[in-house]
Design an enzyme around this catalytic site. Structure first.
Site, short mmCIF file in Angstrom:
data_model
loop_
_atom_site.label_atom_id
_atom_site.label_comp_id
_atom_site.label_asym_id
_atom_site.label_seq_id
_atom_site.Cartn_x
_atom_site.Cartn_y
_atom_site.Cartn_z
N SER A 1 4.56 75.15 51.03
CA SER A 1 4.95 74.74 49.67
C SER A 1 3.94 75.30 48.69
CB SER A 1 4.98 73.21 49.58
OG SER A 1 5.22 72.80 48.24
N ASN B 1 8.74 67.37 43.36
CA ASN B 1 9.77 66.77 44.21
C ASN B 1 9.54 67.15 45.67
OD1 ASN B 1 11.07 65.46 42.09
ND2 ASN B 1 12.45 67.17 41.69
N GLU B 2 9.19 68.42 45.86
CA GLU B 2 8.85 68.86 47.21
C GLU B 2 7.69 68.04 47.77
OE1 GLU B 2 9.77 73.56 48.13
OE2 GLU B 2 7.74 72.94 47.68
N LEU B 3 6.67 67.86 46.92
CA LEU B 3 5.48 67.12 47.35
C LEU B 3 5.82 65.68 47.70
CD1 LEU B 3 2.44 67.03 47.77
CD2 LEU B 3 2.19 66.52 45.34
N ILE C 1 7.38 65.61 51.02
CA ILE C 1 6.39 65.88 52.07
C ILE C 1 5.55 64.65 52.35
CG2 ILE C 1 4.28 67.19 52.57
CD1 ILE C 1 5.62 69.58 51.13
#
Length: 1802
Positions: free
Chosen positions: A725, A767-769, A772
């Site tokens: 990421s 949002n990815e974080l 995750i």
């Protein structure tokens, strides 16, 4: 008489009296002076002032023998044996008495010099019983039990002391039965005898028998001593026998021995062993104690019963009472410190020991090492270890185990390497510690090799149960559960509970429930009362959610009364232990507040409890509470509250720390900014700044395979390895995540998140974080954050700031950080190469050897060949390499025959050089390697265009078509930097024709490896089961160790019972399996030439094992082009040539015979006859035809052979008849026996060697053409028939080792006889007079007694008469006179030995004008040579072992090879200008050598080893006219005089000035010295295998070559004869990161013989700098790394060595001084790595990366030397930062190409 007369008379008397008394006073004063001297000497000796005593002793005019004896005893007591021996030698012989002899012998024994003691004992003129007893004691002390027995039984008179000494010696070595027998035989026993026997039995674990013997002693009315009671009480403690011990206690009180020091100490120990420390204290308090042994006993009593606080109180009380502790006191006290974990107490004891002078004592030092290790201070443990003066094996074991406990595996192996180099024998504890270190650090390969090294290495150690336990733990932690289970099943000892617990623990780590149940069942069957197995299995069930099983297990524990050990932790504060238990609520409000404060801080950092560590079926809230009050957290809070801010806190725990506590301790160490040390039941964890010393290895393994209760993610069944990421330039900033991306995140095992400046501004990234972080909490996903020029405290990123990651500001350059990240990811993935080939035995050795050829560190494009015969495993090796290496290359492809066949399906009829065929082949190849199906190319050069910048791995398997190889890999420039092309073939010429020089020859495995290969195939085990070893070994022998044969036969015999094996073995002996034949037949069919095939069949049927020259002679007129055909077979691995002998593998030979059998159903129609039945049928039935060329018959395969009288008439082309008559007793034809004559007219050679039963011969009357008769090793032959006189053409008669031969025919003269070999005919007494024309006569080890006086051998050129069994021939004053009369001037070689009467070489040698080789060895009285001898033709002279020869043999100035080993030569003369080889090793009188190198222009090798008196050597005696005294002038001189550079051996020359020798650097090519370390002469040196960061001066790089003198320090454990080659590689580096790799192509071959000492080999290296790869404009290198590798030339395996060094060679014009100051050495540090598992410990210079990969250019150019800040106002800088970031991720992605998920990025 008048008064005057009276007065005069009185005066006279007074005068007379004064004169008398004057004389008396003088004598009295001399006596008093001598007495005073003696008293003064004794006083000095008592106080160890030996030198002062010697000064006074020297002033005594005629010392008495007693004074000599006292001085000698004083010297030996102080271990100054040399001074004692010198004084004893100075002592007049007439003065010595038996007491002085005994004193000297006793001193030698005490000092450990048993050889000198034996020598003195043999020289004693008169021996007393004390002399014999002293020698018996000495033999026992030196471990020579057998010799002690012999001496004891040789004693003419034995007193009771001798009997006691013998009994004590037997008991000391565990020979209890012998001791008891001798004790019973003693004629008289005293109290010492009984006490010795009682103590010995107790020490040999027979305490009960010792007590019985004590009762017998009392019944014999023997009065006991205090020593007796001490031994008896100790036996009561060990038995244990409490009732009898109390009785003995009362007996001691009654007899008044209670206050004896050692009796009191024994009583205290006795009660302690019986768990009654109160009684021990009562004994101690009987009186005021001032005896250290009693105090120590009480301290040990408390320590033994785990009352450690009381033990430390006793130590304090000792110091207050001014009682000085001894070594045993410190050992017991420090043991209590270790148990408590009290470092403060331990340091206080250390200080007391230092004050008492015991800080360097081994006994105390070992205890200090253990204490510091157990208290969490590994650094101080190492320091304590270094301070020990005399390190024992216990010392080395203590530090190795300590390092293992702390997870310092590399330290442990480095220390182990030092231990081996110092010749310290490791024991079973050493290997336990090393294996434990491997377990804690995950060193799987190193653990395996160490486990194998135990049984196969030079220090053989039998594997014990603890070693198996460690190995099972290593395998289990690494996920090799199946292999661990197999290891347990194959154990030679019965596995105990600990072994199964190790497997059970591994099953918990990897959630293998089925195997866990099996392991637990095995433990339960052992009827163990331990709770560990129940707890582990319960935890496994709980992790799997099987709560019903958990309940049943707890019920079972309750029924059996097994209680779980409660978890507890403690902290030692101010000398007191403060213990806490899990679930306690702290009484102190301060501790509770501290815990709540820490909980709040951790939650701010995003801490979420890991509920998997709470193995109870309750709600998450309850789990959190249970976790938070674990005992270690309570103890930590107490420590934090009560200790000073900034200091470290040490917590001890009785169980293993859970994963959640481990994470909490890491975060707390960051919050409180303090170091935390946690010791759990297995190891130490050192927490600091959020990191743990264990590297989370055990934690990542523990949960890598665990299952999760969450159904929203695939924990434990990841689809992808890692998810990257990071923000690219094209990433949207406000879009939500699509389902595919979410799926990818949730199914990735590791997430690598790169936070840059614009990360937080992207909602997409956030949002990815969030996704995750959610997966990290729910699924246990591992998150690795990377902060790239961004503050981790950024508000949006607070939630991940506490996760351990990487921050760019802490790294010197990004390339190093990327490498570390990649290694971290791979480590957390626990990725290992594919397991597909792990069962292939020996694959690791093959890969290791291939790695050196591949040289992956180099960026050059390299082609490497793998060459070997069919079925040897070439493809398997290639596949294993491809599997292991492919992930490290951008592109990779494996091309096999199927690929080639499919690619050329449409071109089967086309010419191999057809353009379209090549184009299509390249197109298919590119589509495969680039993974693109629709590639189209229109020209041959397209392959270079598309692969030129791509690092590729290409394996081309089983190829022998040159055109196909040219099409696929025509040139190296087609491929990108670092590419590797591996070509596998059976044809070596094919590789050479393509220019491939790096070729790996795959050889047959060893016998042991072959047996293991077969066992894995047949039994699925490493070794055959019971009852199958002999059968399996026979099958392996039948397969000839060929891997293909082993696998096929193993599969064929698998699962069959023993009877089936017995039935099938005969068929295997005489047949070839179809699969094997089919595979091998490919090689034969590939010869494509009838002559090649014919030679193959000849060798298979007739010539396997014959010498190459013999084959060439025998086939010279066959029109088969033998030389070319043999080379073709060699290139195709169908034959091998070793020692000038042709060898064909047994399976290939059998295939060749089978090919011949298929020629016809009728044996007589075949080319060769090799089967006994066929031969008998053809010869008996007269069915042979002209097609038969050769017959080879093994007579052992037939009982009777009938030959038809016309059998050979039909075989008119028969050329070869070979028979192996091992059982032949008579030779005759069935039709000719009656006539008594065998027709052997056409026979030219008869070879009957090895016919041990041969007694009779045929009549040789008709064998008129016989030229060669070989009868060697016919041990039953007694005489030769007289008919041999008819063999007029006989040239060679070989009867070597006919040990029963007594007679040769007389009165015959074989005129053609050239060579007669009668070596080792030990019963032959008469000189062989059968030819006067003999040229070569060998009579070694015969019993010849005389030489006929009339015999003249005018043509004799070679005579050898060494080691004659009879001394009659060569005896008398002139022993060589009879021999010289027989010899003629034509003699060229003469070899004699063992002539003790030879004192001078006679002048008659002058007539041997043609003598070239003269050997006279082991003539121990030869002193000189006659001065008139001058043999101009003599080139080789051997005079070894002529131990009295003191002067040089001045008999020729043309000698080129001179052997003077072990002579008494004292000086060197310079009259041998043609000398090439000089051997003077063992010349112990040689003190100095002045070797004028300019006069010895041909000198090649010189050996002065073992010259103990040699102090100096001058090798560079330059001619005076040259005037060369500077290094530059010396180089000019060397070039003008053209002297050679020779190899010099100075091994074991311990008095030689090595430094002076080494500075004569211009005159030697190689030098070998005995050294324990690399000499200080070398300016750069290390104990590892490579030197790094060596600075290069501008003057160096401007030269045409880089020259230096190098050395390697060979390991003393290597074989006594070393034949090795040294390979040297250099990497030249510049500041910009560019580098050039060069290899020294000159071969540095070593051939040395050495003993157990370390040997350093010195040689010169030259690396050309101005090559096509290093033109002058690019010569800006400022540093060089140098790597060494030593290869065994015989075994072709790497050899371990203990160090290396270099010094630069100054050239003409180079004014740079040598930095030869040892004080400016580059710093070196220890180096070891799991990748270098073969090297158990090593060193490397600082900042070393052993020829490692440099960083990519794209990253190096961007990052090196810059510190770029991304400013908001600078667009160009922002783009640069983004470009760097993308490049960084590309680099990381490249290193992790094993991952399945790939992200599209810019």
């Amino acid at each position: 008489m008048g008064s005057g007369a009276i007065c005069q008379r009185l005066r006279f008397r007074a005068l007379s009296s004064s004169c008398f008394y004057g004389r008396c006073n003088k004598s009295f004063s001399v006596a008093m002076e001598l007495r005073n001297c003696e008293v003064s000497i004794c006083d000095h000796l008592r106080n160890r002032r030996l030198d002062e005593a010697r000064v006074i002793f020297n002033e005594v005019p005629s010392p008495h023998v007693s004074l000599y004896t006292k001085m000698i005893s004083g010297y030996t007591r102080s271990n100054r044996l040399v001074d004692a021996l010198n004084l004893f030698d100075e002592m007049p012989v007439t003065v010595r008495d038996v007491v002085s002899w005994n004193s000297m012998i006793s001193g030698c024994v005490e000092c450990g010099d048993m050889d000198t003691a034996v020598k003195l004992f043999d020289e004693m003129p008169e021996r007393s019983v004390v002399s014999w007893t002293t020698m018996v004691n000495g033999c026992f002390k030196s471990g020579m039990v057998d010799r002690a027995e012999r001496l004891f039984y040789q004693m003419p008179l034995k007193d009771i002391a001798a009997w006691n000494a013998m009994v004590h010696g037997y008991l000391q070595f565990g020979k209890v039965e012998e001791a008891l027998k001798l004790f019973k035989e003693m004629p008289r026993k005293n109290v010492i005898s009984w006490t010795t026997m009682i103590c010995g039995l107790d020490q040999n674990e027979m305490s009960g028998e010792a007590l019985v013997l004590f009762k017998d002693m009392l019944s014999c009315c023997i009065k006991s001593t205090s020593r007796t009671f001490a031994c008896v009480i100790t036996a009561c403690a060990n038995a244990p026998a409490f009732h009898m011990g109390t009785q003995v206690h009362g007996f001691v009180i009654k007899l008044g021995f209670l206050y004896e020091e050692y009796v009191s100490a024994s009583l205290i120990t006795f009660y302690a062993n019986c768990k009654r420390t109160e009684e021990s204290r009562k004994v101690f308090e009987e009186k005021v104690q001032d005896q250290v042994a009693v105090w120590t006993a009480l301290l040990s009593a408390y320590s033994l019963n785990k009352k450690h606080d009381d033990a430390l109180s006793v130590f304090s009380e000792m110091l207050r009472n001014n009682i000085s502790p001894n070594q045993s006191t410190f050992a017991s006290g420090l043991n209590s410190c270790s148990a408590l974990g009290s470092l403060d107490w331990g340091k206080e004891m250390h200080g007391v020991a230092v004050k008492l002078g015991l800080g360097t004592d081994a006994f105390v030092g070992n205890s200090l090492v253990v204490m510091y290790s157990d208290c969490g201070n590994a650094n101080d443990a190492v320091l304590a270890f270094t301070e020990i003066l005399k390190k024992s094996t216990v010392s080395w074991n203590s530090i190795i185990v300590g390092c293992a406990q702390h997870g310092h595996a590399k330290w442990a192996f480095v220390i182990f390497g030092q231990m081996i180099r110092l010749n310290k024998e490791p024991d079973e504890i050493t290997f336990t510690g090393l294996l434990s270190a491997c377990s804690h650090c995950g060193f799987l390969q190193k653990g395996r090799k160490l486990f194998d090294y135990m049984s196969s290495g030079p220090n053989h150690i039998d594997r014990k149960i603890q070693h198996y336990t460690c190995m099972v733990d290593i395998l289990g932690r690494s996920g090799k559960l199946k292999e661990a289970e197999e290891l347990i099943e194959s154990m030679v000892v019965i596995p105990n509970e600990m072994v199964w617990l190790a497997l059970l623990s591994a099953c918990r780590m990897h959630s293998d429930v089925d195997r866990a149940e099996k392991a637990a069942a095995a433990i339960f069957n052992l009827d163990s009362k331990s709770s560990a197995a129940y707890v582990l299995l319960s935890n496994i069930y709980a992790s799997a959610g099987r709560w019903s099983n958990v309940s049943r297990l707890r019920v079972k524990m309750k029924q059996k009364g097994i209680m779980k050990k409660p978890g507890s932790s403690w902290v030692v504060f101010r000398g007191k232990k403060h213990e806490f238990f899990s679930g306690d609520r702290p009484d102190s409000l301060v501790i509770y507040e501290k815990l709540e404060f820490l909980r709040d801080k951790l939650k701010e950092l995003g801490y979420v409890p890991d509920y998997r560590s709470a193995l109870h079926d309750v709600e998450d809230e309850q789990k959190e509470e249970m976790l938070w009050y674990h005992s270690e957290r309570l103890a930590l809070a107490f420590g934090l509250v009560n200790t000073v801010e900034g200091s470290s806190v040490t917590v001890m725990k009785n169980l293993r720390v859970c994963a959640d506590c481990h994470s909490v301790f890491k975060l707390i160490s960051r919050v409180v900014e303090r170091g935390i040390v946690l010791r759990d039941s297995t190891r130490f964890h050192h927490f600091r700044n959020g990191m743990c010393s264990c590297g989370d290895y055990w934690l990542s393994v523990q949960f890598s395979m665990a299952s999760s209760s969450s159904s929203s993610c695939s924990f434990g069944n990841w689809l992808y390895d890692f998810f990257p990421s990071f923000p690219g330039e094209d990433i949207p900033r406000s879009l939500s995540l699509d389902p595919e991306l979410k799926h990818a995140i949730r199914n990735s095992r590791i997430a690598v998140v790169v936070f840059s400046k614009n990360y937080a501004s992207s909602s997409w990234c956030l949002n990815e974080l969030l996704e995750i972080v959610k997966c990290e909490k729910e699924c246990g996903q591992v998150v690795i954050p990377i902060f790239y020029r961004l503050d981790p405290s950024n508000g949006a990123l607070t939630g991940v700031a506490n996760i351990l990651g990487y921050h760019i500001v802490t790294w010197a350059n990004e390339a190093s950080m990327i490498e570390e990240i990649a290694n971290d990811v791979l480590g957390k993935l626990n990725l290992s190469p594919s397991n597909d080939f792990e069962d292939f035995v020996g694959i690791e050795d093959h890969i290791t050897k291939m790695s050196s050829l591949l040289h992956l560190e180099s960026k050059e494009v390299r082609m490497v060949g793998i060459w070997g015969p069919s079925g040897i495993g070439k493809t398997t090796i290639a596949r294993a390499l491809f599997s292991r290496l492919s992930c490290h290359f951008e592109s990779s492809v494996f091309i096999d025959r199927v690929f080639i066949f499919k690619s050329m399906e449409g071109y089967s009829g086309a010419n191999r050089v057809d353009f379209n065929m090549k184009l299509h082949l390249q197109q298919t190849f590119l589509a495969e390697i680039l993974d693109k199906k629709d590639i189209k190319i229109d020209h041959i050069g397209a392959i270079e265009k598309m692969l030129k910048y791509r690092e590729a791995l290409i394996v081309i398997d089983d190829l022998d078509d040159q055109d196909v190889l040219d099409a696929l890999a025509g040139q190296t420039q087609w491929f990108g930097s670092g590419s590797r092309i591996i070509v596998v073939t059976k044809n070596k010429h094919f590789l050479r024709a393509h220019g491939i020089d790096h070729i790996y020859e795959v050889c047959l495995p060893s016998k042991d490896l072959a047996l293991e290969m077969f066992s894995r195939s047949a039994f699925r085990k490493k070794s055959p089961p019971d009852g199958f070893m002999e059968l399996a070994s026979e099958v392996v022998l039948r397969a000839g160790n060929l891997p293909l044969g082993l696998d096929v036969l193993g599969s064929y015999l698998r699962s069959r019972d023993k009877e089936d094996w017995m039935d099938m073995l005969p068929r295997l002996r005489y047949g070839l399996d179809g699969k094997i034949e089919k595979a091998l037949r490919v090689s034969y069919d590939g010869l494509n030439n009838k002559r090649n095939e014919a030679i193959f069949r000849h060798i298979a049927c007739l010539f396997n094992g014959e010498e190459v020259n013999d084959i060439k002679v025998l086939l010279a007129d066959s029109n088969l082009d033998v030389n070319i055909r043999l080379k073709n077979l060699l290139d195709r691995s169908l034959i091998h040539e070793r020692w000038n002998t042709v060898e064909m593998h047994s399976l290939l030979q059998e295939m060749g015979k089978e090919i011949v059998r298929t020629q016809s159903n009728e044996p007589g129609e075949r080319e060769f006859l090799v089967d006994s039945k066929d031969i008998c049928a053809v010869l008996g039935g007269n069915s042979g035809t002209k097609r038969v060329l050769g017959i080879a018959l093994d007579m052992d395969e037939t009982d009777e052979l009938h030959v038809h009288e016309s059998a050979f008439k039909g075989m008119c082309t028969l050329r070869f008849l070979e028979m192996y008559p091992k059982r032949i007793q008579r030779i005759a034809s069935s039709r000719s026996c009656a006539k008594g004559v065998v027709s052997l007219t056409c026979l030219s050679e008869m070879d009957l060697r090895g016919s041990k039963n041969l007694k009779e011969f045929p009549n040789f009357s008709k064998a008129t053409n016989l030229e060669k008769l070989i009868l060697a090793c016919c041990s039953s032959l007694v005489e030769l028939p007289s008919s041999i006189r008819n063999i007029n053409k006989l040239t060679t008669l070989n009867m070597e080792s006919c040990e029963n031969l007594e007679l040769l025919p007389t009165d015959i003269n074989l005129k053609s006889l050239y060579c007669l070999n009668l070596d080792q005919c030990s019963r032959l007494r008469r000189f062989p007079v059968i030819s006067t024309n003999i040229s070569k006569l060998l009579l070694n080890r015969t019993a010849i007694e005389e030489i006929p006086s009339s015999l003249r051998l005018e043509n004799l050129a070679d005579l050898s008469m060494q080691d004659l069994k009879s001394q009659k021939l060569l005896q008398g004053v002139q022993p060589l006179t009879p021999l010289m009369t027989m010899l003629s001037p034509s003699l060229t070689k003469l070899r004699l030995s063992d002539i003790p009467s030879l004192v001078e070489l006679p002048s008659s040698f002058q007539h041997l004008n043609n003598l070239m080789h003269l050997t006279i060895t082991n003539c121990i009285n030869l002193v000189t040579f006659h001065t008139g001898i001058n043999l101009q033709s003599l080139v080789q002279l051997r005079l070894q072992q002529c131990s009295q020869l003191r002067s040089f043999p001045d008999i020729s100035i043309n000698i080129s090879e001179l052997h003077l080993s072990y002579t008494a030569i004292e000086e060197w003369i310079e009259d041998f200008s043609h000398l090439q080889f000089l051997y003077m090793d063992g010349c112990r009188n040689l003190e100095y050598v002045n070797l004028n190198i300019f006069k010895l222009k041909h000198l090649s090798s010189v050996n002065f080893s073992d010259c103990g008196a040699l102090t100096g050597v001058d090798l560079s005696d330059y001619p005076s006219e040259s005037g060369t005294d500077s290094p530059v002038r010396k180089e000019e001189a060397s070039s003008s005089h053209h002297f050679p550079k020779a190899a010099f051996h100075f091994i074991n020359c311990f008095n030689l000035d090595q430094e002076a020798l080494l500075h004569q650097e211009d005159v030697f090519e190689q030098v070998f010295l005995s050294c324990e370390e690399v000499p200080s002469y070398f300016t750069h040196r290390t104990t590892g295998t490579s030197l790094t960061n060596i600075p290069l001066l501008q003057t160096t790089i401007s030269k045409p070559s880089f020259r230096f003198r190098a050395c390697v320090l060979l390991d003393p454990s290597f074989e006594s004869f070393c034949a090795a080659s040294v390979k040297v590689c250099c990497r030249f580096r510049c500041r910009l990161g560019n580098h050039l790799d060069l290899t020294d192509h000159q071969t540095h071959d070593f051939s040395i013989a050495h003993d157990d000492s370390s040997t350093v080999g010195i040689f010169e290296c030259r690396f050309p700098l101005h090559t096509e790869n290093a033109t002058r404009p690019h010569l800006n290198y400022d540093q060089v790394d140098i790597e060494f590798q030593v290869i065994d030339r015989f075994k072709q395996l790497p050899v371990a060595f203990n160090g290396c060094g270099i010094i630069r060679i100054r050239l003409a014009g180079d004014c740079t001084p040598y930095p030869n100051n040892p004080n400016v050495l580059p710093h070196v540090h220890e180096y070891d790595d799991e990748k270098n598992g073969d090297n158990l410990g090593g060193h490397e210079t600082e900042s070393s990366q052993v020829l490692g990969d440099s960083t990519d250019t794209e990253i190096g150019n961007e990052t090196t030397g810059h510190s770029v800040e991304c400013g908001d106002d600078d667009v160009e800088k922002g783009r640069s930062c983004r470009r760097i970031l993308v490049n960084m991720m590309r680099r990381l992605m490249k290193l992790l190409t094993c991952s399945n998920f790939k992200r599209q990025d810019t």
